[in-house]
Design a protein around this motif. Structure first.
Motif, PDB file in Angstrom:
ATOM      1  N   LYS A  66       2.394   7.716   6.872  1.00  0.00           N
ATOM      2  CA  LYS A  66       2.600   6.905   5.664  1.00  0.00           C
ATOM      3  C   LYS A  66       1.366   6.790   4.777  1.00  0.00           C
ATOM      4  O   LYS A  66       1.490   6.521   3.573  1.00  0.00           O
ATOM      5  CB  LYS A  66       3.036   5.491   6.074  1.00  0.00           C
ATOM      6  N   PHE A  67       0.167   6.927   5.373  1.00  0.00           N
ATOM      7  CA  PHE A  67      -1.066   6.642   4.638  1.00  0.00           C
ATOM      8  C   PHE A  67      -2.091   7.749   4.831  1.00  0.00           C
ATOM      9  O   PHE A  67      -1.935   8.605   5.700  1.00  0.00           O
ATOM     10  CB  PHE A  67      -1.679   5.316   5.129  1.00  0.00           C
ATOM     11  N   ASP A 119      -3.806  -0.096  -3.916  1.00  0.00           N
ATOM     12  CA  ASP A 119      -4.347   1.209  -3.520  1.00  0.00           C
ATOM     13  C   ASP A 119      -4.433   1.387  -2.012  1.00  0.00           C
ATOM     14  O   ASP A 119      -4.406   2.520  -1.513  1.00  0.00           O
ATOM     15  CB  ASP A 119      -5.736   1.395  -4.142  1.00  0.00           C
ATOM     16  N   LYS A 170      -1.643   8.459  -4.616  1.00  0.00           N
ATOM     17  CA  LYS A 170      -2.634   8.229  -5.665  1.00  0.00           C
ATOM     18  C   LYS A 170      -3.831   9.161  -5.452  1.00  0.00           C
ATOM     19  O   LYS A 170      -4.087   9.620  -4.347  1.00  0.00           O
ATOM     20  CB  LYS A 170      -3.092   6.771  -5.653  1.00  0.00           C
ATOM     21  N   ASN A 222      -2.932   4.574  -0.079  1.00  0.00           N
ATOM     22  CA  ASN A 222      -1.697   5.159  -0.566  1.00  0.00           C
ATOM     23  C   ASN A 222      -1.801   6.687  -0.610  1.00  0.00           C
ATOM     24  O   ASN A 222      -2.809   7.232  -1.048  1.00  0.00           O
ATOM     25  CB  ASN A 222      -1.373   4.612  -1.955  1.00  0.00           C
ATOM     26  N   LYS A 223      -0.750   7.366  -0.183  1.00  0.00           N
ATOM     27  CA  LYS A 223      -0.773   8.827  -0.088  1.00  0.00           C
ATOM     28  C   LYS A 223      -0.669   9.533  -1.438  1.00  0.00           C
ATOM     29  O   LYS A 223      -1.079  10.683  -1.561  1.00  0.00           O
ATOM     30  CB  LYS A 223       0.386   9.303   0.792  1.00  0.00           C
ATOM     31  N   ALA A 281       0.836  -1.209   0.000  1.00  0.00           N
ATOM     32  CA  ALA A 281       0.000   0.000   0.000  1.00  0.00           C
ATOM     33  C   ALA A 281       0.867   1.254   0.000  1.00  0.00           C
ATOM     34  O   ALA A 281       0.590   2.212  -0.725  1.00  0.00           O
ATOM     35  CB  ALA A 281      -0.929  -0.004   1.205  1.00  0.00           C
ATOM     36  N   GLN A 282       1.920   1.246   0.793  1.00  0.00           N
ATOM     37  CA  GLN A 282       2.772   2.425   0.872  1.00  0.00           C
ATOM     38  C   GLN A 282       3.521   2.656  -0.443  1.00  0.00           C
ATOM     39  O   GLN A 282       3.718   3.807  -0.871  1.00  0.00           O
ATOM     40  CB  GLN A 282       3.764   2.286   2.022  1.00  0.00           C
ATOM     41  N   SER A 283       3.931   1.584  -1.103  1.00  0.00           N
ATOM     42  CA  SER A 283       4.698   1.712  -2.343  1.00  0.00           C
ATOM     43  C   SER A 283       3.818   1.941  -3.564  1.00  0.00           C
ATOM     44  O   SER A 283       4.324   2.210  -4.654  1.00  0.00           O
ATOM     45  CB  SER A 283       5.550   0.459  -2.556  1.00  0.00           C
ATOM     46  N   GLY A 284       2.492   1.812  -3.389  1.00  0.00           N
ATOM     47  CA  GLY A 284       1.577   2.059  -4.496  1.00  0.00           C
ATOM     48  C   GLY A 284       1.319   0.860  -5.384  1.00  0.00           C
ATOM     49  O   GLY A 284       0.652   0.977  -6.417  1.00  0.00           O
TER      50      GLY A 284
END
Length: 232
Positions: free
Chosen positions: A91-92, A77, A210, A207-208, A71-74
């Motif tokens: 992080k999110f 989602d 997107k 994810n931050k 999720a963090q790396s994309g």
């Protein structure tokens, strides 16, 4: 007239049944909320919520630490089941409506004399069994440097460590502890449950980077519309 209506139907652009499609990572070791197949209370509530607002959601099932990484790396989602606290807010991004609310308590060997009321009472050097990468509330995070953490990957390992007196105590989510004691065919009193460590609202962590603000709002709306209590 019928011919005109038919022509109008064919002239209307086709619209997908769902405007949004997302992929979420489900953890594989937190029943009854998310079992080894990713099934459970959390997925049921997320699926129902997204269905109600027309969002298509795909799930993949991985260990919790892997879910957070994806999720963090994309690569996905979002991931669940995540609590809001400083370490995760950095992080999110999160919605406002939790999936569920859960309680976590202190657990000890059944013959232990320990019985702490709060994290602040736990002496420095105490060994505590925990799940790798799980969050245990801000009070614990602020004090964890004092303790000897034993981080493992499964709830069964925590129970075994308590049974064998390999650690002084553990923190477990109550519903999860009850589930695994039943699965292992152990008496509820095989480990000693103490005071509550914390109560957590559990969320989907998105994810931050997107553009997911609309999806997050839709999930909040869907959770409100389809709210079902899973409490005893």
């Amino acid at each position: 007239m019928k011919l005109q209506i038919l022509l109008l139907i064919f002239l209307i652009p086709s619209v997908s049944s769902a405007e949004y499609r997302i992929k979420l990572a489900a953890e594989n070791s937190w029943p009854p909320y998310s079992n080894e197949a990713g099934e459970g209370i959390s997925k049921d509530k997320i699926q129902r919520a997204f269905d109600s607002v027309g969002v298509d959601v795909e799930f993949i099932v991985v260990p919790y630490a892997r879910a957070l990484f994806l999720a963090q790396s994309g690569k996905v989602d979002g991931a669940f089941n995540v609590t809001k606290q400083k370490s995760t807010l950095d992080k999110f991004v999160f919605g406002k409506v939790p999936i569920v609310q859960v309680k976590a308590s202190f657990y000890y060997h059944k013959e232990s004399d320990l019985n702490f009321n709060t994290v602040d009472e736990i002496p420095a050097g105490t060994s505590i069994a925990l799940i790798r990468d799980y969050e245990y509330g801000e009070p614990y995070e602020n004090s964890k440097h004092k303790f000897n953490e034993v981080r493992v990957s499964s709830q069964k390992q925590i129970i075994k460590l308590l049974q064998l007196k390999r650690v002084d105590m553990a923190i477990m989510f109550d519903d999860v502890a009850e589930y695994y004691l039943s699965e292992l065919k152990l008496n509820k009193n095989e480990i000693k449950k103490g005071h509550i460590n914390h109560t957590s609202d559990i969320f989907v962590a998105f994810n931050k980077h997107k553009k997911l603000s609309e999806v997050i709002l839709l999930l909040d709306e869907g959770l409100k519309q389809t709210h079902i209590s899973y409490s005893d």
